[in-house]
Design an enzyme around this catalytic site. Structure first.
Site, short mmCIF file in Angstrom:
data_model
loop_
_atom_site.label_atom_id
_atom_site.label_comp_id
_atom_site.label_asym_id
_atom_site.label_seq_id
_atom_site.Cartn_x
_atom_site.Cartn_y
_atom_site.Cartn_z
N HIS A 1 54.40 36.90 45.44
CA HIS A 1 52.97 38.26 44.02
C HIS A 1 53.87 38.79 43.35
O HIS A 1 53.55 38.83 42.35
CB HIS A 1 51.85 38.99 44.75
N SER B 1 50.84 36.29 52.90
CA SER B 1 50.65 37.52 53.80
C SER B 1 50.38 37.43 55.07
O SER B 1 50.49 38.55 55.89
CB SER B 1 49.65 37.80 52.52
N LYS C 1 38.21 35.77 53.01
CA LYS C 1 38.78 36.45 54.24
C LYS C 1 38.91 37.49 55.40
O LYS C 1 38.26 39.16 54.31
CB LYS C 1 40.47 36.31 53.81
N ARG D 1 52.60 27.68 44.29
CA ARG D 1 53.36 27.60 45.39
C ARG D 1 54.01 26.01 45.69
O ARG D 1 55.19 26.38 45.89
CB ARG D 1 53.97 28.76 46.22
N1 COA Z 1 53.45 34.76 47.12
C1 COA Z 1 52.91 34.64 48.31
N2 COA Z 1 51.60 34.02 48.72
C2 COA Z 1 50.99 33.59 47.70
C3 COA Z 1 51.10 33.79 46.50
C4 COA Z 1 52.49 34.31 45.61
N3 COA Z 1 52.69 34.14 44.75
N4 COA Z 1 50.03 33.27 45.62
C5 COA Z 1 49.86 33.23 46.97
N5 COA Z 1 50.54 33.25 48.29
C6 COA Z 1 49.44 33.06 50.26
C7 COA Z 1 48.77 35.06 49.68
O1 COA Z 1 49.96 35.57 50.62
C8 COA Z 1 47.76 34.62 51.18
O2 COA Z 1 48.20 33.99 52.08
P1 COA Z 1 47.25 34.60 53.61
O3 COA Z 1 46.56 33.16 53.03
O4 COA Z 1 48.43 34.04 54.38
O5 COA Z 1 46.44 36.01 53.53
C9 COA Z 1 47.30 33.53 50.17
O6 COA Z 1 48.20 32.25 49.38
C10 COA Z 1 46.06 33.73 48.97
O7 COA Z 1 45.66 34.71 48.83
P2 COA Z 1 45.72 35.38 46.86
O8 COA Z 1 46.97 34.98 45.92
O9 COA Z 1 45.67 36.83 47.53
O10 COA Z 1 44.64 35.06 46.49
P3 COA Z 1 43.48 34.34 47.36
O11 COA Z 1 43.12 32.89 47.71
O12 COA Z 1 43.36 35.20 48.92
O13 COA Z 1 41.60 35.26 46.63
C11 COA Z 1 40.28 34.78 45.11
C12 COA Z 1 41.34 35.17 45.91
C13 COA Z 1 39.99 36.67 45.05
C14 COA Z 1 40.55 34.93 43.56
C15 COA Z 1 39.20 34.95 44.90
O14 COA Z 1 38.55 34.15 46.09
C16 COA Z 1 37.94 35.85 44.15
O15 COA Z 1 38.21 35.00 42.89
N6 COA Z 1 36.80 36.29 45.10
C17 COA Z 1 35.73 36.67 43.84
C18 COA Z 1 34.65 36.17 44.25
C19 COA Z 1 34.72 35.10 43.15
O16 COA Z 1 34.03 34.86 41.95
N7 COA Z 1 34.24 33.33 43.87
C20 COA Z 1 33.88 32.73 43.09
C21 COA Z 1 35.42 32.03 42.71
S1 COA Z 1 35.77 30.33 42.54
#
Ligand code: COA
Length: 164
Positions: free
Chosen positions: A18, A129, A42, A91
């Site tokens: 990240h 994560s 989550k 990634r």
């Molecule tokens: N490096 C390391 N890990 C990464 C990464 C990177 N560059 N990019 C993604 N990841 C990993 C994270 O560690 C996480 O791992 P985990 O599943 O083991 O916990 C996973 O990939 C995704 O995490 P993250 O990047 O934090 O994004 P997310 O998918 O959790 O985030 C939101 C999603 C919050 C952006 C999305 O759910 C959202 O916008 N929510 C708000 C509600 C909404 O608007 N919904 C409609 C959207 S379509």
């Protein structure tokens, strides 16, 4: 704001992958908001306040980066901040389907908001994560996975307040 972008995520917790993405985005945009989702699909280990605090600690040295929590829809937060660029990381090919679906859904909901994809450094492409949490919970060494300043706080949380 024209040259600003939002990098949204759950950040449970923020990893070196990240951080790499944030650094890249901060080199492209005048201002980057790291948007920490209060509620995501989550169940998180860290509270939103803790996830924001970790992200702030990690990005302290990046002057054009701010960290903010958000609740509700991401596009509403983006509109509220007057920002029309979302940055997400890809990634590996396996990220593509999820990101594609999310980007197109956001575009359908808010046609003026674009999603840009950046690739983190290949050395971080396998980090996520949940792996970091699992290693820390079992007393493993997370130094190669998270920014240096986050190692202690993550270990304390994952090990129920016990230091190594
Ligand atoms: N490096 C390391 N890990 C990464 C990464 C990177 N560059 N990019 C993604 N990841 C990993 C994270 O560690 C996480 O791992 P985990 O599943 O083991 O916990 C996973 O990939 C995704 O995490 P993250 O990047 O934090 O994004 P997310 O998918 O959790 O985030 C939101 C999603 C919050 C952006 C999305 O759910 C959202 O916008 N929510 C708000 C509600 C909404 O608007 N919904 C409609 C959207 S379509």
């Amino acid at each position: 704001m024209r040259h600003s972008a939002i990098y949204p995520g759950t950040f449970d917790p923020l990893t070196l992958g990240h951080y790499d993405l944030i650094e890249r985005a901060s080199g492209i945009f005048d201002r980057v908001i790291v948007a920490v989702a209060e509620h995501s699909r989550k169940k998180t280990l860290f509270t939103v306040a803790e996830r924001v605090d970790l992200a702030r600690r990690a990005t302290r040295k990046l002057p054009n980066v701010v960290v903010k929590p958000f609740r509700g829809l991401l596009i509403d937060f983006a509109r509220d901040q007057k920002i029309h660029v979302l940055v997400r990381g890809i990634r590996a090919f396996s990220d593509f389907e999820y990101e594609f679906q999310m980007a197109l859904t956001n575009r359908k909901l808010a046609p003026g908001i674009e999603t840009l994809f950046l690739m983190p450094k290949e050395a971080y492409s396998y980090i996520n994560s949940s792996t970091v949490r699992e290693i820390a919970e079992r007393g493993g060494d997370i130094r190669g996975f998270v920014p240096a300043g986050l190692v202690g706080p993550i270990q304390r949380k994952c090990r129920g307040g016990r230091d190594r």
